[in-house]
Design a protein around this motif. Structure first.
Motif, PDB file in Angstrom:
ATOM      1  N   UNK A  37      10.916   0.052   2.978  1.00  0.00           N
ATOM      2  CA  UNK A  37      10.686  -1.015   3.950  1.00  0.00           C
ATOM      3  C   UNK A  37       9.428  -1.807   3.597  1.00  0.00           C
ATOM      4  N   UNK A  38       9.402  -3.028   4.074  1.00  0.00           N
ATOM      5  CA  UNK A  38       8.171  -3.818   4.118  1.00  0.00           C
ATOM      6  C   UNK A  38       7.694  -3.688   5.556  1.00  0.00           C
ATOM      7  N   UNK A  39       6.439  -3.317   5.764  1.00  0.00           N
ATOM      8  CA  UNK A  39       5.942  -3.155   7.123  1.00  0.00           C
ATOM      9  C   UNK A  39       4.809  -4.140   7.395  1.00  0.00           C
ATOM     10  N   UNK A  40       4.745  -4.573   8.633  1.00  0.00           N
ATOM     11  CA  UNK A  40       3.675  -5.455   9.097  1.00  0.00           C
ATOM     12  C   UNK A  40       3.183  -4.892  10.424  1.00  0.00           C
ATOM     13  N   UNK A  41       1.908  -4.551  10.473  1.00  0.00           N
ATOM     14  CA  UNK A  41       1.310  -3.976  11.681  1.00  0.00           C
ATOM     15  C   UNK A  41       0.439  -5.042  12.328  1.00  0.00           C
ATOM     16  N   UNK A  50      -0.402  -4.620   6.186  1.00  0.00           N
ATOM     17  CA  UNK A  50       0.906  -5.016   5.664  1.00  0.00           C
ATOM     18  C   UNK A  50       1.115  -4.338   4.326  1.00  0.00           C
ATOM     19  N   UNK A  51       2.352  -3.951   4.039  1.00  0.00           N
ATOM     20  CA  UNK A  51       2.628  -3.329   2.757  1.00  0.00           C
ATOM     21  C   UNK A  51       4.066  -2.889   2.618  1.00  0.00           C
ATOM     22  N   UNK A  52       4.323  -2.143   1.534  1.00  0.00           N
ATOM     23  CA  UNK A  52       5.644  -1.588   1.245  1.00  0.00           C
ATOM     24  C   UNK A  52       5.542  -0.072   1.302  1.00  0.00           C
ATOM     25  N   UNK A  53       6.624   0.571   1.706  1.00  0.00           N
ATOM     26  CA  UNK A  53       6.620   2.025   1.732  1.00  0.00           C
ATOM     27  C   UNK A  53       8.002   2.585   1.968  1.00  0.00           C
ATOM     28  N   UNK A  54       8.090   3.898   1.869  1.00  0.00           N
ATOM     29  CA  UNK A  54       9.337   4.615   2.108  1.00  0.00           C
ATOM     30  C   UNK A  54       9.230   5.379   3.419  1.00  0.00           C
ATOM     31  N   UNK A  55      10.284   5.303   4.228  1.00  0.00           N
ATOM     32  CA  UNK A  55      10.333   6.085   5.460  1.00  0.00           C
ATOM     33  C   UNK A  55      10.655   7.518   5.051  1.00  0.00           C
ATOM     34  N   UNK A  56       9.681   8.400   5.223  1.00  0.00           N
ATOM     35  CA  UNK A  56       9.814   9.781   4.798  1.00  0.00           C
ATOM     36  C   UNK A  56      10.372  10.674   5.900  1.00  0.00           C
ATOM     37  N   UNK A  57       9.980  10.372   7.157  1.00  0.00           N
ATOM     38  CA  UNK A  57      10.404  11.211   8.275  1.00  0.00           C
ATOM     39  C   UNK A  57      10.394  10.374   9.551  1.00  0.00           C
ATOM     40  N   UNK A  69       0.576   5.744   5.196  1.00  0.00           N
ATOM     41  CA  UNK A  69      -0.450   5.874   4.161  1.00  0.00           C
ATOM     42  C   UNK A  69       0.226   6.160   2.827  1.00  0.00           C
ATOM     43  N   UNK A  70      -0.413   5.700   1.771  1.00  0.00           N
ATOM     44  CA  UNK A  70       0.043   6.014   0.418  1.00  0.00           C
ATOM     45  C   UNK A  70       1.514   5.651   0.207  1.00  0.00           C
ATOM     46  N   UNK A  71       1.929   4.511   0.743  1.00  0.00           N
ATOM     47  CA  UNK A  71       3.300   3.995   0.617  1.00  0.00           C
ATOM     48  C   UNK A  71       4.342   4.906   1.262  1.00  0.00           C
ATOM     49  N   UNK A  72       3.936   5.717   2.234  1.00  0.00           N
ATOM     50  CA  UNK A  72       4.850   6.610   2.954  1.00  0.00           C
ATOM     51  C   UNK A  72       4.688   6.376   4.454  1.00  0.00           C
TER      52      UNK A  72
END
Length: 150
Positions: A37-41, A50-57, A69-72
């Motif tokens: 996902x691309x996220x915007x807070x 703002x950044x990119x990351x993987x939904x881990x849980x 944090x750390x793209x997670x």
């Protein structure tokens, strides 16, 4: 005199691509299929992160935090009041997790089908590697057994 309310059953909502979801189980079900996902807070429409990351849980626990944090991303649905489904001008659905003027927007970079294919591919690759490792081990054991007989 007693007053009886009529026994009227209200059907569950049907939300398609846009709408507000307040049920934590429904929110969790929607978010669980997300991968990259691309996220915007934002807070009061001001971008804080703002950044990119993987939904881990994705989980529901009032004692734990949502962490990015750390793209997670570790998403706790209890960290938010509701989820608002919206669509971009390109008809792509995105998710706004809302909590008192704070918004964590999640814009999917893949579809659930793509995520499932990748997970299945990863499982297949791991199974193939395990097969090779076991086969190599058996070959080595057979070689050891044959050399012992001389």
């Amino acid at each position: 005199m007693s007053h009886h309310l009529p026994d009227i059953r209200i059907p569950a909502p049907c939300i398609i691509n846009t709408g507000i979801i307040v049920n934590k189980l429904d929110i969790r079900r929607l978010l669980t299929d997300l991968g990259r996902v691309h996220y915007i807070y934002t807070q009061e429409d001001k971008v804080l992160s703002e950044g990119e990351g993987d939904v881990m849980e994705v989980f529901a626990n009032p004692q734990r935090s949502t962490l990015v944090a750390n793209h997670a991303l570790y998403l706790n649905v209890c960290s938010f009041d509701y989820l608002e489904l919206k669509q971009s001008s390109q008809q792509e659905t995105y998710f706004d997790l809302m909590q008192e003027g704070v918004c964590l927007r999640l814009i999917p970079r893949s579809t659930p089908i793509q995520e499932r294919r990748e997970r299945n591919f990863n499982v297949s690759a791991i199974e193939a590697m395990m097969e090779q490792v076991l086969s190599a081990r058996w070959d080595a054991e057979i070689d050891d057994d044959c050399s012992d007989s001389f």
